[in-house]
Design a protein around this motif. Structure first.
Motif, PDB file in Angstrom:
ATOM      1  N   ALA A  66      40.936   9.118  34.585  1.00 38.61           N
ATOM      2  CA  ALA A  66      41.624   7.863  34.293  1.00 38.61           C
ATOM      3  C   ALA A  66      42.919   8.242  33.587  1.00 38.61           C
ATOM      4  O   ALA A  66      43.004   9.280  32.926  1.00 38.61           O
ATOM      5  CB  ALA A  66      40.774   6.976  33.393  1.00 38.61           C
ATOM      6  N   TYR A  67      43.936   7.397  33.731  1.00 38.66           N
ATOM      7  CA  TYR A  67      45.230   7.651  33.097  1.00 38.66           C
ATOM      8  C   TYR A  67      45.648   6.455  32.259  1.00 38.66           C
ATOM      9  O   TYR A  67      45.385   5.309  32.615  1.00 38.66           O
ATOM     10  CB  TYR A  67      46.311   7.909  34.157  1.00 38.66           C
ATOM     11  N   ARG A  68      46.325   6.754  31.173  1.00 34.20           N
ATOM     12  CA  ARG A  68      46.937   5.732  30.324  1.00 34.20           C
ATOM     13  C   ARG A  68      48.415   6.083  30.235  1.00 34.20           C
ATOM     14  O   ARG A  68      48.769   7.190  29.812  1.00 34.20           O
ATOM     15  CB  ARG A  68      46.295   5.703  28.941  1.00 34.20           C
ATOM     16  N   ILE A  78      44.778   3.091  34.072  1.00 29.46           N
ATOM     17  CA  ILE A  78      44.364   3.146  35.472  1.00 29.46           C
ATOM     18  C   ILE A  78      43.115   4.005  35.575  1.00 29.46           C
ATOM     19  O   ILE A  78      43.106   5.156  35.155  1.00 29.46           O
ATOM     20  CB  ILE A  78      45.468   3.770  36.354  1.00 29.46           C
ATOM     21  N   SER A  79      42.070   3.426  36.124  1.00 31.70           N
ATOM     22  CA  SER A  79      40.836   4.166  36.326  1.00 31.70           C
ATOM     23  C   SER A  79      40.594   4.352  37.810  1.00 31.70           C
ATOM     24  O   SER A  79      40.746   3.414  38.589  1.00 31.70           O
ATOM     25  CB  SER A  79      39.660   3.414  35.718  1.00 31.70           C
ATOM     26  N   ALA A  80      40.194   5.543  38.180  1.00 31.76           N
ATOM     27  CA  ALA A  80      39.683   5.751  39.524  1.00 31.76           C
ATOM     28  C   ALA A  80      38.220   5.298  39.518  1.00 31.76           C
ATOM     29  O   ALA A  80      37.743   4.731  38.533  1.00 31.76           O
ATOM     30  CB  ALA A  80      39.813   7.223  39.889  1.00 31.76           C
ATOM     31  N   ASP A  81      37.511   5.536  40.597  1.00 32.86           N
ATOM     32  CA  ASP A  81      36.095   5.181  40.640  1.00 32.86           C
ATOM     33  C   ASP A  81      35.368   5.810  39.460  1.00 32.86           C
ATOM     34  O   ASP A  81      35.674   6.934  39.070  1.00 32.86           O
ATOM     35  CB  ASP A  81      35.442   5.707  41.924  1.00 32.86           C
ATOM     36  N   PHE A  92      39.943   3.927  25.348  1.00 37.93           N
ATOM     37  CA  PHE A  92      41.044   4.474  26.132  1.00 37.93           C
ATOM     38  C   PHE A  92      41.869   3.349  26.766  1.00 37.93           C
ATOM     39  O   PHE A  92      43.097   3.402  26.788  1.00 37.93           O
ATOM     40  CB  PHE A  92      40.472   5.398  27.214  1.00 37.93           C
ATOM     41  N   ALA A  93      41.194   2.328  27.269  1.00 42.52           N
ATOM     42  CA  ALA A  93      41.873   1.229  27.960  1.00 42.52           C
ATOM     43  C   ALA A  93      42.257   0.076  27.030  1.00 42.52           C
ATOM     44  O   ALA A  93      43.061  -0.777  27.399  1.00 42.52           O
ATOM     45  CB  ALA A  93      40.970   0.702  29.073  1.00 42.52           C
ATOM     46  N   LYS A  94      41.714   0.075  25.819  1.00 43.47           N
ATOM     47  CA  LYS A  94      41.915  -1.033  24.884  1.00 43.47           C
ATOM     48  C   LYS A  94      43.399  -1.292  24.610  1.00 43.47           C
ATOM     49  O   LYS A  94      44.178  -0.365  24.426  1.00 43.47           O
ATOM     50  CB  LYS A  94      41.201  -0.735  23.571  1.00 43.47           C
ATOM     51  N   ASN A  95      43.762  -2.554  24.577  1.00 45.49           N
ATOM     52  CA  ASN A  95      45.115  -3.041  24.275  1.00 45.49           C
ATOM     53  C   ASN A  95      46.162  -2.660  25.315  1.00 45.49           C
ATOM     54  O   ASN A  95      47.355  -2.797  25.056  1.00 45.49           O
ATOM     55  CB  ASN A  95      45.574  -2.588  22.889  1.00 45.49           C
ATOM     56  N   ALA A  96      45.749  -2.191  26.480  1.00 46.66           N
ATOM     57  CA  ALA A  96      46.719  -1.964  27.555  1.00 46.66           C
ATOM     58  C   ALA A  96      47.191  -3.324  28.058  1.00 46.66           C
ATOM     59  O   ALA A  96      46.428  -4.291  28.077  1.00 46.66           O
ATOM     60  CB  ALA A  96      46.084  -1.172  28.694  1.00 46.66           C
ATOM     61  N   ASP A  97      48.439  -3.393  28.451  1.00 50.11           N
ATOM     62  CA  ASP A  97      48.961  -4.645  29.004  1.00 50.11           C
ATOM     63  C   ASP A  97      48.367  -4.927  30.378  1.00 50.11           C
ATOM     64  O   ASP A  97      48.173  -6.076  30.757  1.00 50.11           O
ATOM     65  CB  ASP A  97      50.489  -4.574  29.108  1.00 50.11           C
ATOM     66  N   LEU A  99      45.291  -3.382  33.160  1.00 46.43           N
ATOM     67  CA  LEU A  99      44.168  -2.489  33.430  1.00 46.43           C
ATOM     68  C   LEU A  99      43.881  -2.542  34.922  1.00 46.43           C
ATOM     69  O   LEU A  99      43.686  -3.617  35.483  1.00 46.43           O
ATOM     70  CB  LEU A  99      42.930  -2.926  32.641  1.00 46.43           C
ATOM     71  N   VAL A 100      43.864  -1.383  35.561  1.00 45.45           N
ATOM     72  CA  VAL A 100      43.591  -1.296  36.987  1.00 45.45           C
ATOM     73  C   VAL A 100      42.249  -0.592  37.161  1.00 45.45           C
ATOM     74  O   VAL A 100      42.080   0.551  36.740  1.00 45.45           O
ATOM     75  CB  VAL A 100      44.701  -0.514  37.730  1.00 45.45           C
ATOM     76  N   LEU A 101      41.301  -1.301  37.772  1.00 46.73           N
ATOM     77  CA  LEU A 101      39.961  -0.770  38.003  1.00 46.73           C
ATOM     78  C   LEU A 101      39.523  -1.062  39.427  1.00 46.73           C
ATOM     79  O   LEU A 101      39.661  -2.201  39.879  1.00 46.73           O
ATOM     80  CB  LEU A 101      38.932  -1.445  37.081  1.00 46.73           C
TER      81      LEU A 101
END
Length: 122
Positions: A66-68, A78-81, A92-97, A99-101
């Motif tokens: 996954a990338y931030r 951005i998370s892959a599967d 890791f994903a918290k407070n991102a504007d 989120l891609v899942l």
């Protein structure tokens, strides 16, 4: 990367210049190893206000990251599967504007421990 872009047998060998910056468009890729088994983030790029962090995410025995990406304009995670078993992904994903899942799975694939199924609300 060599299998994809290597000058000797890479699928896209015509782009082999990305390793040296001699590709005709002055693009040079600096590679950074990320332990896909680690559940903690690692900074893979930081320059001019752009910060990119990567983290391994569980996806059965298939390596996945996954990338931030953080800038002064905003943050995207951005998370892959993944199978959803890394509790650190939430922070890791918290407070991102944004989120891609990925969110599509059939029940018959769940046994491979690759993806999280959608659970009905209680």
């Amino acid at each position: 990367m060599q299998r994809m872009f290597g000058a000797n047998g890479g699928v896209y060998s015509y782009l082999a210049g990305i390793f040296s910056g001699n590709d005709g468009i002055n693009l040079k890729v600096d590679m950074e190893d990320v332990d896909y088994k680690s559940t903690h983030p690692k900074t893979v790029y930081e320059k001019d206000g752009l910060n990119i962090t990567a983290m391994g995410i569980p996806h059965g025995d298939v390596p996945n990251l996954a990338y931030r990406i953080e800038t002064s304009e905003g943050t995207i995670a951005i998370s892959a599967d993944q199978n959803g078993t890394n509790p650190h992904f939430i922070d890791f994903a918290k407070n991102a504007d944004t989120l891609v899942l990925p969110a599509a799975i059939t029940e018959d694939l769940h046994g491979l421990n690759l993806h999280r199924t959608i659970e009905p609300s209680l």
